[in-house]
Scaffold this motif. Sequence first.
Motif, short mmCIF file in Angstrom:
data_model
loop_
_atom_site.label_atom_id
_atom_site.label_comp_id
_atom_site.label_asym_id
_atom_site.label_seq_id
_atom_site.Cartn_x
_atom_site.Cartn_y
_atom_site.Cartn_z
N MET A 107 20.77 37.26 -4.46
CA MET A 107 21.89 37.56 -3.59
C MET A 107 23.07 36.64 -3.88
SD MET A 107 21.70 40.11 -1.52
CE MET A 107 20.43 41.30 -1.09
N PHE A 108 24.26 37.09 -3.52
CA PHE A 108 25.49 36.37 -3.81
C PHE A 108 25.70 35.20 -2.85
CE2 PHE A 108 30.19 36.17 -3.18
CZ PHE A 108 30.51 35.68 -4.43
N LEU A 109 25.64 35.47 -1.55
CA LEU A 109 25.78 34.44 -0.53
C LEU A 109 24.52 34.44 0.33
CD1 LEU A 109 27.49 32.33 1.01
CD2 LEU A 109 28.48 34.22 2.33
N ILE A 151 19.17 31.04 11.45
CA ILE A 151 20.06 32.09 10.95
C ILE A 151 19.75 32.34 9.48
CG2 ILE A 151 22.44 32.83 10.61
CD1 ILE A 151 21.71 32.51 13.55
N ASN A 152 19.38 33.58 9.16
CA ASN A 152 19.07 33.98 7.79
C ASN A 152 19.84 35.25 7.45
OD1 ASN A 152 16.63 32.23 6.70
ND2 ASN A 152 16.20 32.67 8.85
N LEU A 153 20.69 35.18 6.44
CA LEU A 153 21.46 36.34 6.01
C LEU A 153 21.60 36.32 4.49
CD1 LEU A 153 24.40 36.23 8.61
CD2 LEU A 153 22.53 37.90 8.57
N ASP A 154 21.49 37.47 3.88
CA ASP A 154 21.78 37.64 2.46
C ASP A 154 22.95 38.61 2.34
OD1 ASP A 154 19.77 35.99 1.53
OD2 ASP A 154 18.29 37.60 1.47
N ILE A 155 24.03 38.15 1.72
CA ILE A 155 25.25 38.95 1.63
C ILE A 155 25.55 39.24 0.17
CG2 ILE A 155 27.74 38.94 2.08
CD1 ILE A 155 27.06 37.12 4.52
N LYS A 156 25.75 40.51 -0.15
CA LYS A 156 26.02 40.92 -1.52
C LYS A 156 27.48 40.67 -1.88
CE LYS A 156 22.63 44.71 -1.36
NZ LYS A 156 22.45 46.18 -1.40
N GLU A 157 27.73 40.51 -3.16
CA GLU A 157 29.09 40.34 -3.64
C GLU A 157 29.89 41.61 -3.35
OE1 GLU A 157 31.47 38.69 -7.59
OE2 GLU A 157 29.35 39.27 -7.74
N GLY A 174 18.67 23.53 7.16
CA GLY A 174 18.91 24.77 6.42
C GLY A 174 19.94 24.57 5.34
N GLU A 175 20.18 25.62 4.56
CA GLU A 175 21.15 25.53 3.47
C GLU A 175 21.85 26.86 3.26
OE1 GLU A 175 19.37 24.72 -0.32
OE2 GLU A 175 18.14 26.54 -0.30
N ILE A 176 23.03 26.76 2.64
CA ILE A 176 23.79 27.95 2.26
C ILE A 176 24.06 27.87 0.76
CG2 ILE A 176 25.94 29.24 2.55
CD1 ILE A 176 26.02 28.33 5.43
N LEU A 177 23.75 28.96 0.06
CA LEU A 177 23.96 29.02 -1.38
C LEU A 177 25.01 30.07 -1.69
CD1 LEU A 177 20.21 29.08 -2.54
CD2 LEU A 177 21.70 27.06 -2.33
N LEU A 178 25.95 29.72 -2.58
CA LEU A 178 26.94 30.67 -3.07
C LEU A 178 26.79 30.76 -4.58
CD1 LEU A 178 29.34 32.55 -2.70
CD2 LEU A 178 30.85 30.54 -2.71
N GLY A 179 26.34 31.92 -5.04
CA GLY A 179 26.07 32.07 -6.46
C GLY A 179 24.98 31.14 -6.94
N GLY A 180 24.05 30.82 -6.04
CA GLY A 180 22.94 29.94 -6.37
C GLY A 180 23.22 28.46 -6.21
N ASN A 181 24.47 28.11 -5.90
CA ASN A 181 24.85 26.70 -5.75
C ASN A 181 24.96 26.35 -4.27
OD1 ASN A 181 25.21 26.24 -8.61
ND2 ASN A 181 27.07 27.48 -8.44
N PRO A 182 24.37 25.23 -3.84
CA PRO A 182 24.43 24.84 -2.43
C PRO A 182 25.84 24.44 -2.00
CG PRO A 182 23.37 23.11 -3.72
CD PRO A 182 23.57 24.27 -4.64
N ILE A 183 26.22 24.86 -0.80
CA ILE A 183 27.51 24.48 -0.22
C ILE A 183 27.33 23.18 0.55
CG2 ILE A 183 29.21 25.10 1.55
CD1 ILE A 183 28.84 28.03 0.72
#
Length: 261
Positions: free
Chosen positions: A1-3, A25-31, A61-70
Motif C-alpha cells: 500500500m502507498f500510505l 487506527i489502521n488504514l491502508d490508502i492507495k496512491e 504505532g507507525e505511519i509509512l509513506l511509500g514504505g518509509n516511516p513518517i
Amino acid sequence: MFLQINNINKQFINQKVTSDVLTNINLDIKEGEFVSILGPSGCGKSTLLSIVAGLTKPTSGEILLGGNPIKKPGKDRGMVFQEPALFPWMTVEENVMFPLRKEMKKKEAREVAHQYLQMVQLSNYTKHSPHELSGGMQQRVSIARALSMNPKVLLMDEPFGALDEQTRARLHHELEKIWVETKKTILFVTHSISESIKLSDRIIVMGTRPGVVLEDIHVKIPRPRGTHPQAVAKLEEKINGLLKTEIDKVVKEELAYAANN
C-alpha cells in the motif's frame, strides 16, 4: 500500500489525567485515492491528520509513506489548514513561491507558482496581497502553495469549513478538478457528510471517546455525484445513522457522568 497507518494510538495527559484520543487506527490508502475522514467533534480527525503530517507524534504505532516511516514533517506531504495561514506581507505569488525558496532558483520557482495559480484560477491575482482577496480565494492560494511542492500526499484539515455554501460548492468543483488533473493522494478532514460524499473515493467514519474507525466506506457512486441523487441520499442516510448512534452514546455517557458526580 502507498500510505499505511498501522496501529496508531494517541493519548494526551493533562494534570495527570490520561485521555485516549485515538485507539488502534489502521488504514491502508492507495496512491491517487481521495479519502475523507468524517466524524463528530473530538473524535481525533485533526489529530490523526497531524500525525500523518509529522507535526504530532503518536503514543504508539507507525505511519509509512511509500514504505518509509513518517517521523517529522516533509515536502512529500503538503498541508492545507482550516485557515489559509498566508504571509500578509507577501504577495500571492510570493506566498506560493515561499516553500520553493531552497529547492530552485527564483525564476523557476515563479514559473511553478504561476502554474499552480493558474490551476486554481488565480492567474490575475499574482501581485495582490492576501487581504485583498476573499476567504475562498485565500484558501485557493493555500492549495496552490501546498501543490507547488509536488507532494505525494495532500493533507486537508477542514479547508472549507469557514466558507459560505456558494463558495464551498465552487471550491468542491475546483478541488475535484485539481484531483483529476494531478492524481494526488488526498486525505481530507471534514464534518460535512455531503462534502465527503461529493468528493471522496472512501469515507472513514470515526467514533469518539476514544477516536476509532467505525466504518470504512467505499463510495461507488459514479462522478459527478450530483447526477445520482437517490444513491447519494441513501449513503447520507447510512452515514447519518452511524453518527447518530455515536452521538447518542456520547450523550448517555455524559448524563451518566453528571448523575454520578
